[in-house]
Design a protein around this motif. Sequence first.
Motif, PDB file in Angstrom:
ATOM      1  N   LEU A 231     -43.732 -12.980   0.817  1.00 35.14           N
ATOM      2  CA  LEU A 231     -42.590 -12.273   1.390  1.00 35.14           C
ATOM      3  C   LEU A 231     -41.526 -12.047   0.320  1.00 35.14           C
ATOM      4  CD1 LEU A 231     -41.760 -13.985   4.826  1.00 35.14           C
ATOM      5  CD2 LEU A 231     -42.535 -11.644   4.473  1.00 35.14           C
ATOM      6  N   ILE A 232     -40.906 -10.877   0.369  1.00 33.92           N
ATOM      7  CA  ILE A 232     -39.723 -10.600  -0.444  1.00 33.92           C
ATOM      8  C   ILE A 232     -38.620 -10.178   0.519  1.00 33.92           C
ATOM      9  CG2 ILE A 232     -38.721  -9.242  -2.322  1.00 33.92           C
ATOM     10  CD1 ILE A 232     -41.594  -8.587  -3.225  1.00 33.92           C
ATOM     11  N   VAL A 233     -37.466 -10.820   0.430  1.00 34.34           N
ATOM     12  CA  VAL A 233     -36.324 -10.468   1.272  1.00 34.34           C
ATOM     13  C   VAL A 233     -35.165 -10.082   0.357  1.00 34.34           C
ATOM     14  CG1 VAL A 233     -34.756 -11.198   3.100  1.00 34.34           C
ATOM     15  CG2 VAL A 233     -37.083 -12.132   3.014  1.00 34.34           C
ATOM     16  N   LEU A 234     -34.711  -8.841   0.481  1.00 35.69           N
ATOM     17  CA  LEU A 234     -33.594  -8.341  -0.320  1.00 35.69           C
ATOM     18  C   LEU A 234     -32.355  -8.257   0.562  1.00 35.69           C
ATOM     19  CD1 LEU A 234     -35.487  -5.384  -2.041  1.00 35.69           C
ATOM     20  CD2 LEU A 234     -35.224  -7.731  -2.897  1.00 35.69           C
ATOM     21  N   GLU A 235     -31.283  -8.878   0.120  1.00 31.42           N
ATOM     22  CA  GLU A 235     -30.018  -8.826   0.865  1.00 31.42           C
ATOM     23  C   GLU A 235     -29.067  -7.850   0.185  1.00 31.42           C
ATOM     24  OE1 GLU A 235     -26.209 -11.662   2.070  1.00 31.42           O
ATOM     25  OE2 GLU A 235     -28.118 -12.587   1.502  1.00 31.42           O
ATOM     26  N   LYS A 236     -28.535  -6.925   0.957  1.00 36.15           N
ATOM     27  CA  LYS A 236     -27.644  -5.908   0.419  1.00 36.15           C
ATOM     28  C   LYS A 236     -26.203  -6.421   0.372  1.00 36.15           C
ATOM     29  CE  LYS A 236     -26.843  -0.908   0.817  1.00 36.15           C
ATOM     30  NZ  LYS A 236     -27.214   0.313   1.565  1.00 36.15           N
ATOM     31  N   ARG A 237     -25.513  -6.047  -0.672  1.00 38.03           N
ATOM     32  CA  ARG A 237     -24.129  -6.482  -0.846  1.00 38.03           C
ATOM     33  C   ARG A 237     -23.291  -6.087   0.366  1.00 38.03           C
ATOM     34  NH1 ARG A 237     -21.646  -8.030  -5.261  1.00 38.03           N
ATOM     35  NH2 ARG A 237     -23.393  -7.279  -6.558  1.00 38.03           N
ATOM     36  N   GLY A 238     -22.518  -7.042   0.875  1.00 32.88           N
ATOM     37  CA  GLY A 238     -21.635  -6.782   1.999  1.00 32.88           C
ATOM     38  C   GLY A 238     -20.262  -6.344   1.534  1.00 32.88           C
ATOM     39  N   THR A 239     -19.431  -5.961   2.470  1.00 32.50           N
ATOM     40  CA  THR A 239     -18.091  -5.486   2.121  1.00 32.50           C
ATOM     41  C   THR A 239     -17.231  -6.575   1.506  1.00 32.50           C
ATOM     42  OG1 THR A 239     -17.422  -5.938   4.404  1.00 32.50           O
ATOM     43  CG2 THR A 239     -18.119  -3.686   3.885  1.00 32.50           C
ATOM     44  N   ALA A 240     -17.550  -7.835   1.793  1.00 34.41           N
ATOM     45  CA  ALA A 240     -16.764  -8.947   1.246  1.00 34.41           C
ATOM     46  C   ALA A 240     -17.434  -9.596   0.040  1.00 34.41           C
ATOM     47  CB  ALA A 240     -16.526 -10.003   2.332  1.00 34.41           C
ATOM     48  N   ASP A 241     -18.507  -8.958  -0.482  1.00 33.27           N
ATOM     49  CA  ASP A 241     -19.298  -9.557  -1.559  1.00 33.27           C
ATOM     50  C   ASP A 241     -19.059  -8.916  -2.916  1.00 33.27           C
ATOM     51  OD1 ASP A 241     -20.560 -11.283   0.200  1.00 33.27           O
ATOM     52  OD2 ASP A 241     -22.210  -9.906   0.603  1.00 33.27           O
ATOM     53  N   GLN A 242     -17.930  -8.269  -3.120  1.00 32.87           N
ATOM     54  CA  GLN A 242     -17.740  -7.484  -4.334  1.00 32.87           C
ATOM     55  C   GLN A 242     -17.810  -8.323  -5.609  1.00 32.87           C
ATOM     56  OE1 GLN A 242     -17.860  -4.179  -4.125  1.00 32.87           O
ATOM     57  NE2 GLN A 242     -18.157  -4.641  -1.959  1.00 32.87           N
ATOM     58  N   SER A 243     -17.403  -9.582  -5.537  1.00 38.87           N
ATOM     59  CA  SER A 243     -17.421 -10.423  -6.735  1.00 38.87           C
ATOM     60  C   SER A 243     -18.657 -11.315  -6.804  1.00 38.87           C
ATOM     61  CB  SER A 243     -16.167 -11.315  -6.765  1.00 38.87           C
ATOM     62  OG  SER A 243     -16.138 -12.175  -5.626  1.00 38.87           O
ATOM     63  N   ARG A 244     -19.570 -11.135  -5.868  1.00 39.15           N
ATOM     64  CA  ARG A 244     -20.747 -12.004  -5.787  1.00 39.15           C
ATOM     65  C   ARG A 244     -21.834 -11.523  -6.738  1.00 39.15           C
ATOM     66  NH1 ARG A 244     -24.167 -12.794  -0.186  1.00 39.15           N
ATOM     67  NH2 ARG A 244     -25.932 -13.959  -1.035  1.00 39.15           N
ATOM     68  N   GLY A 245     -22.421 -12.447  -7.491  1.00 35.21           N
ATOM     69  CA  GLY A 245     -23.509 -12.108  -8.385  1.00 35.21           C
ATOM     70  C   GLY A 245     -24.857 -12.250  -7.702  1.00 35.21           C
ATOM     71  N   LEU A 246     -25.923 -11.902  -8.433  1.00 37.14           N
ATOM     72  CA  LEU A 246     -27.271 -11.965  -7.887  1.00 37.14           C
ATOM     73  C   LEU A 246     -27.733 -13.408  -7.763  1.00 37.14           C
ATOM     74  CD1 LEU A 246     -29.982 -10.571  -7.094  1.00 37.14           C
ATOM     75  CD2 LEU A 246     -30.573 -10.669  -9.533  1.00 37.14           C
ATOM     76  N   GLU A 247     -28.323 -13.743  -6.620  1.00 34.67           N
ATOM     77  CA  GLU A 247     -28.915 -15.059  -6.390  1.00 34.67           C
ATOM     78  C   GLU A 247     -30.414 -14.877  -6.175  1.00 34.67           C
ATOM     79  OE1 GLU A 247     -26.947 -17.173  -3.207  1.00 34.67           O
ATOM     80  OE2 GLU A 247     -25.093 -16.091  -3.607  1.00 34.67           O
TER      81      GLU A 247
ATOM     82  N   GLN B  47     -27.218  -2.809  -8.436  1.00 35.22           N
ATOM     83  CA  GLN B  47     -25.836  -3.121  -8.107  1.00 35.22           C
ATOM     84  C   GLN B  47     -25.690  -3.699  -6.694  1.00 35.22           C
ATOM     85  OE1 GLN B  47     -23.307  -2.844 -10.426  1.00 35.22           O
ATOM     86  NE2 GLN B  47     -25.070  -2.411 -11.732  1.00 35.22           N
ATOM     87  N   ASP B  48     -26.568  -3.276  -5.785  1.00 37.15           N
ATOM     88  CA  ASP B  48     -26.406  -3.627  -4.375  1.00 37.15           C
ATOM     89  C   ASP B  48     -27.041  -4.947  -3.971  1.00 37.15           C
ATOM     90  OD1 ASP B  48     -24.962  -1.386  -3.805  1.00 37.15           O
ATOM     91  OD2 ASP B  48     -26.565  -0.322  -2.750  1.00 37.15           O
ATOM     92  N   ILE B  49     -28.118  -5.349  -4.649  1.00 39.59           N
ATOM     93  CA  ILE B  49     -28.847  -6.548  -4.219  1.00 39.59           C
ATOM     94  C   ILE B  49     -28.094  -7.798  -4.662  1.00 39.59           C
ATOM     95  CG2 ILE B  49     -30.988  -7.873  -4.448  1.00 39.59           C
ATOM     96  CD1 ILE B  49     -32.424  -5.178  -4.890  1.00 39.59           C
ATOM     97  N   VAL B  50     -27.724  -8.627  -3.695  1.00 37.31           N
ATOM     98  CA  VAL B  50     -27.005  -9.863  -4.023  1.00 37.31           C
ATOM     99  C   VAL B  50     -27.875 -11.103  -3.835  1.00 37.31           C
ATOM    100  CG1 VAL B  50     -24.698  -8.974  -3.570  1.00 37.31           C
ATOM    101  CG2 VAL B  50     -26.016  -9.953  -1.692  1.00 37.31           C
ATOM    102  N   ARG B  51     -28.988 -10.968  -3.149  1.00 39.59           N
ATOM    103  CA  ARG B  51     -29.914 -12.094  -3.042  1.00 39.59           C
ATOM    104  C   ARG B  51     -31.347 -11.567  -2.948  1.00 39.59           C
ATOM    105  NH1 ARG B  51     -29.611 -17.451  -1.228  1.00 39.59           N
ATOM    106  NH2 ARG B  51     -27.511 -17.115  -0.434  1.00 39.59           N
TER     107      ARG B  51
END
Length: 268
Positions: A241-257, A195-199
């Motif tokens: 390298l693997i870089v995981l970006e955590k969902r931000g407070t303004a990213d609620q509608s953002r899907g996984l990239e 749920q948290d990873i957006v990128r």
Amino acid sequence: MATLTQLANQFNSDKGDQVRCCHRYTTLYETIFEPYRDRPISILEIGLQRETTQHQLDCPSLRMWLEFFPQAKIAGFDLTDFSEVDIPRAKTYQGDQSDANRLREVAEDAGPFDIIIDDGSHASAHQQITLGTLWPYLNPGGLFVIEDAHWQPQRDVERREGTETMLSIFKRFSIYGEPIESPYLSDERCHELEQDIVRCTFSHPFVDERTKPQKRSMIREVARRVLKGKKRYSDQRLFKLIVLEKRGTADQSRGLETTAVQMTCDSV
């Protein structure tokens, strides 16, 4: 102002392009960390040990981060005790990254963090324990970086025991849409990660302006096919390298990239 690669070389870190393995990770880091550069952020790096030519302990990457992030609070974690190494504005902790309780103690004392970099043992089980333990201590919008994803210290043993690598786990999740599963992560933590990873960004190795155009083209094409899910490439060396970006407070509608980048940061 010095680039991150110049700083890595200056402080003898192999994350640059001149020292030891010359990973060139700083080429990518220069881009993804730039928005954080002048902010009062908190960073944790796991894996510090490096001996100088005089066989004295030092933490070159911590010195590099301190120079690049002038307002950051930086913590380092390693099996070795670095308490006697003088590094202003940085605090080091001793412990084993396979010890979730110790990781939690460090995070409670030094966290939460905006950037976490796992450059520790590179053992898959240790990486999964570390991710599962420290993910709640990563701030919204933060980055969790796993270095040297192409290599494990006991790769053959891991394969025989059926231990899945981090690279395999996140390729399955972000490219093929499969759930995150690990015997070292609770079902609750796996769901939280999903749920948290957006990128999820993968970076492949040793590709810069000095690399032959044919090799650049080949790596770009293979990575493109992997990202499209056309074939389950088993070569773990494709990405480092693997870089995981955590969902931000303004990213609620953002899907996984999902992206793959060369060390020159050119999108595939």
